[in-house]
Design a protein around this motif. Structure first.
Motif, short mmCIF file in Angstrom:
data_model
loop_
_atom_site.label_atom_id
_atom_site.label_comp_id
_atom_site.label_asym_id
_atom_site.label_seq_id
_atom_site.Cartn_x
_atom_site.Cartn_y
_atom_site.Cartn_z
N GLU A 72 -9.45 -68.62 19.19
CA GLU A 72 -9.01 -68.79 17.80
C GLU A 72 -7.80 -69.71 17.69
OE1 GLU A 72 -8.25 -64.85 16.44
OE2 GLU A 72 -10.36 -64.29 16.43
N GLN A 73 -6.98 -69.73 18.75
CA GLN A 73 -5.76 -70.55 18.74
C GLN A 73 -6.04 -72.02 19.08
OE1 GLN A 73 -5.91 -67.66 20.63
NE2 GLN A 73 -4.78 -66.35 19.23
N GLY A 74 -7.22 -72.32 19.58
CA GLY A 74 -7.56 -73.70 19.92
C GLY A 74 -8.31 -73.81 21.22
N LYS A 75 -8.37 -75.04 21.74
CA LYS A 75 -9.05 -75.33 23.00
C LYS A 75 -7.99 -75.57 24.07
CE LYS A 75 -12.86 -77.50 20.61
NZ LYS A 75 -13.61 -78.75 20.36
N PHE A 76 -8.23 -74.99 25.26
CA PHE A 76 -7.25 -75.06 26.33
C PHE A 76 -7.95 -75.33 27.66
CE2 PHE A 76 -5.79 -72.07 23.14
CZ PHE A 76 -4.52 -72.55 22.86
N ASN A 77 -7.27 -76.04 28.54
CA ASN A 77 -7.72 -76.19 29.92
C ASN A 77 -7.05 -75.09 30.74
OD1 ASN A 77 -9.24 -78.46 29.38
ND2 ASN A 77 -7.59 -79.86 29.87
N VAL A 78 -7.85 -74.35 31.50
CA VAL A 78 -7.35 -73.26 32.34
C VAL A 78 -7.65 -73.62 33.79
CG1 VAL A 78 -7.53 -70.80 32.87
CG2 VAL A 78 -7.76 -71.58 30.51
N SER A 79 -6.62 -73.65 34.60
CA SER A 79 -6.82 -74.02 36.00
C SER A 79 -7.45 -72.87 36.78
CB SER A 79 -5.49 -74.42 36.64
OG SER A 79 -4.60 -73.34 36.65
N GLY A 80 -8.19 -73.21 37.82
CA GLY A 80 -8.79 -72.21 38.68
C GLY A 80 -7.77 -71.60 39.62
N ALA A 81 -6.74 -72.38 39.96
CA ALA A 81 -5.68 -71.90 40.84
C ALA A 81 -4.40 -72.68 40.56
CB ALA A 81 -6.07 -72.07 42.30
N THR A 82 -3.30 -71.97 40.60
CA THR A 82 -1.98 -72.59 40.53
C THR A 82 -1.28 -72.27 41.83
OG1 THR A 82 -1.91 -72.27 38.13
CG2 THR A 82 0.19 -72.68 39.24
N ILE A 83 -0.80 -73.31 42.52
CA ILE A 83 -0.29 -73.15 43.89
C ILE A 83 1.16 -73.62 43.96
CG2 ILE A 83 -0.63 -73.78 46.30
CD1 ILE A 83 -3.56 -74.54 45.42
N PHE A 84 1.98 -72.79 44.58
CA PHE A 84 3.38 -73.11 44.85
C PHE A 84 3.55 -73.16 46.36
CE2 PHE A 84 3.09 -70.64 40.98
CZ PHE A 84 3.82 -71.39 40.06
N VAL A 85 4.30 -74.14 46.84
CA VAL A 85 4.57 -74.26 48.27
C VAL A 85 6.09 -74.19 48.46
CG1 VAL A 85 4.33 -75.67 50.34
CG2 VAL A 85 2.53 -75.68 48.60
N VAL A 86 6.50 -73.27 49.34
CA VAL A 86 7.92 -73.00 49.56
C VAL A 86 8.23 -73.14 51.05
CG1 VAL A 86 9.72 -71.26 49.28
CG2 VAL A 86 7.85 -71.36 47.63
N ASP A 87 9.35 -73.76 51.37
CA ASP A 87 9.79 -73.84 52.76
C ASP A 87 10.17 -72.45 53.26
OD1 ASP A 87 9.54 -76.60 53.16
OD2 ASP A 87 11.47 -76.97 52.21
N VAL A 88 9.79 -72.14 54.50
CA VAL A 88 10.14 -70.87 55.13
C VAL A 88 11.14 -71.16 56.24
CG1 VAL A 88 9.29 -68.92 56.48
CG2 VAL A 88 7.92 -69.83 54.59
N GLU A 89 12.29 -70.56 56.14
CA GLU A 89 13.32 -70.79 57.14
C GLU A 89 12.97 -70.10 58.45
OE1 GLU A 89 17.96 -69.65 57.64
OE2 GLU A 89 17.33 -70.46 55.69
N ASP A 90 12.42 -68.89 58.35
CA ASP A 90 12.11 -68.11 59.54
C ASP A 90 10.99 -67.13 59.21
OD1 ASP A 90 12.29 -67.21 62.14
OD2 ASP A 90 14.08 -65.99 61.81
N ASN A 91 10.23 -66.72 60.21
CA ASN A 91 9.25 -65.67 60.02
C ASN A 91 9.17 -64.83 61.29
OD1 ASN A 91 7.58 -66.87 61.89
ND2 ASN A 91 6.01 -67.48 60.45
N LEU A 92 8.70 -63.62 61.16
CA LEU A 92 8.63 -62.69 62.28
C LEU A 92 7.46 -61.75 62.06
CD1 LEU A 92 10.00 -61.49 64.83
CD2 LEU A 92 11.39 -60.10 63.27
N ARG A 93 6.63 -61.61 63.06
CA ARG A 93 5.52 -60.63 63.01
C ARG A 93 5.89 -59.48 63.90
NH1 ARG A 93 -0.27 -63.56 62.74
NH2 ARG A 93 0.34 -65.16 61.27
N ILE A 94 5.87 -58.28 63.33
CA ILE A 94 6.26 -57.08 64.08
C ILE A 94 5.06 -56.16 64.18
CG2 ILE A 94 7.79 -55.08 64.12
CD1 ILE A 94 9.82 -56.78 62.58
#
Length: 94
Positions: A72-94
């Motif tokens: 009702e508000q109009g026509k819109f394009n909707v993405s299938g995915a929105t992706i953000f990429v962030v630097d990781v300083e460190d990671n650890l698997r325990i």
């Protein structure tokens, strides 16, 4: 290392999760909702090396698709995915 945070439409989740599993991409799925249309989404968390980013992007591009939605508000394009990429300083698997 990079952390990819992807908000994906629910209808693409099963196929994309299966594909990531087949490709050996580690992913965590969190059910979520929100956005303009308050549709069901999943938020995916992916830890990957810089060299894997293009492979992950290509999987998203292959499976998810943008759509044109009419309301009702109009026509819109909707993405299938929105992706953000962030630097990781460190990671650890325990």
């Amino acid at each position: 290392m990079k952390m990819m945070i992807a908000i994906v439409q629910e209808k693409f989740i099963d196929e994309i999760m299966d594909r990531f599993y087949d490709e050996g991409v580690y992913v965590t799925k969190i059910s979520s909702s929100g956005g303009f249309f308050k549709n069901g989404n999943s938020t995916l968390l992916l830890g990957c090396e810089e060299s894997e980013i293009e492979k992950v992007y290509s999987i998203f591009k292959e499976i998810t698709k943008e759509e044109r939605v009419e309301t009702e508000q109009g026509k819109f394009n909707v993405s299938g995915a929105t992706i953000f990429v962030v630097d990781v300083e460190d990671n650890l698997r325990i």
